[in-house]
Scaffold this active site. Structure first.
Site, mmCIF file in Angstrom:
data_model
loop_
_atom_site.group_PDB
_atom_site.id
_atom_site.type_symbol
_atom_site.label_atom_id
_atom_site.label_comp_id
_atom_site.label_asym_id
_atom_site.label_seq_id
_atom_site.Cartn_x
_atom_site.Cartn_y
_atom_site.Cartn_z
ATOM 1 N N ARG A 15 80.680 -18.082 5.749
ATOM 2 C CA ARG A 15 82.070 -18.766 5.535
ATOM 3 C C ARG A 15 81.694 -20.520 4.953
ATOM 4 N NH1 ARG A 15 85.078 -18.115 10.621
ATOM 5 N NH2 ARG A 15 85.519 -16.122 9.718
ATOM 6 N N GLU A 74 79.278 -10.945 1.844
ATOM 7 C CA GLU A 74 80.856 -11.531 1.721
ATOM 8 C C GLU A 74 80.816 -12.896 2.030
ATOM 9 O OE1 GLU A 74 85.122 -9.869 3.432
ATOM 10 O OE2 GLU A 74 83.849 -10.939 5.125
ATOM 11 N N HIS A 89 93.328 -16.530 14.772
ATOM 12 C CA HIS A 89 92.464 -15.657 15.697
ATOM 13 C C HIS A 89 92.438 -15.589 17.104
ATOM 14 C CE1 HIS A 89 88.636 -13.700 16.560
ATOM 15 N NE2 HIS A 89 88.789 -13.033 15.620
#
Length: 266
Positions: free
Chosen positions: A133, A195, A211
């Site tokens: 991230r 990713e 979340h």
């Protein structure tokens, strides 16, 4: 257990005094512990039986490849951040978070998809075992960094989902790119997917709260619905604020302005 590793980004000179700017990489898990993973694999009880010794070795080898790919990408991102600071006196990356999917998460995802539990099944169907991230300061930074990374000759872009231009219904915004990067072993180069989620600071703290609301709360349905609507409104407000702040940043900073997501590799 979260593990912080601090690294020097570059040396900056102000007047006659050098200084080190420090960035942060947050590892969601410590580096791969092969002994622990081997022990846990032996304890996994599957309908088709336990993993045999060869399967355990193959699984551990593949997880080491995923870890290597994750570190290859994060090193490339650190270098890009360094270059931006030298060229534009601007750090596009605020911080990064790295993680390898846990064994339970991998098996759970394969089971939900009705897929066999094997290394080949993981390689063929899961593209987010290794994940990074990247938290950027501005939306321009998101697109600039992702495109510069995508243009490197040894990188393949497998999939792009732009939830910044096209937010999810709940207000979620982020740019998801799956890259394939070569990991060089004694047997040669192994192109491995990673990713990478690119988002701004505002997008990240919104996503963290959403979340928590979705997965870590025992609130009654009415209160959950109320907070979900409030978060949707907040997402729209944050988007407007980010555009205004981005415009100010553009006026005072000469960093590249890129407004398009990377394209997949043909």
């Amino acid at each position: 257990m979260k593990h912080f590793r601090r690294f020097p980004v570059f040396t900056q000179f102000r007047g006659n005094k050098p200084g080190i700017l420090i960035g942060v990489i947050l590892d969601r898990h410590n580096r791969l512990n092969t002994a622990d993973l081997k022990a846990r694999l032996k304890m996994i009880d599957l309908p088709e039986g336990n993993f045999n010794a060869d399967e355990i070795t193959e699984f551990i080898d593949q997880m080491q490849v995923y870890e290597g790919a994750m570190y290859e990408i994060s090193t490339k991102l650190e270098i890009l951040d360094d270059e931006f600071q030298v060229r534009f006196s601007h750090d596009p990356i605020h911080h990064m978070e790295r993680r390898l999917k846990s064994l339970n998460s991998i098996i759970g995802k394969l089971e939900r998809k009705g897929l066999p539990i094997s290394v080949n099944s993981i390689k063929d169907n899961l593209f987010d075992v290794a994940g990074i991230r990247v938290i950027c300061n501005y939306r321009d930074d998101v697109y600039s960094v992702s495109n510069y990374l995508s243009s490197q000759s040894d990188i393949q872009v497998l999939r792009v989902k732009d939830y910044i231009k096209n937010p999810k219904q709940n207000g979620y915004r982020s740019l998801h790119v799956i890259y394939a990067v070569p990991v060089f072993l004694s047997s040669g180069a192994h192109y491995t997917p990673v990713e990478v989620q690119f988002r701004t600071i505002a997008m990240d703290y919104w996503a963290s709260l959403e979340h928590a609301l979705r997965y870590k709360t025992d609130l009654p349905d009415a209160k959950l619905s109320e907070h979900s609507q409030t978060l949707l409104d907040c997402s729209r407000s944050l988007q407007n604020i980010e555009v205004q702040m981005q415009n100010i940043h553009r006026d005072i900073n000469g960093a590249p302005q890129v407004g398009e997501a990377p394209k997949t590799t043909d």
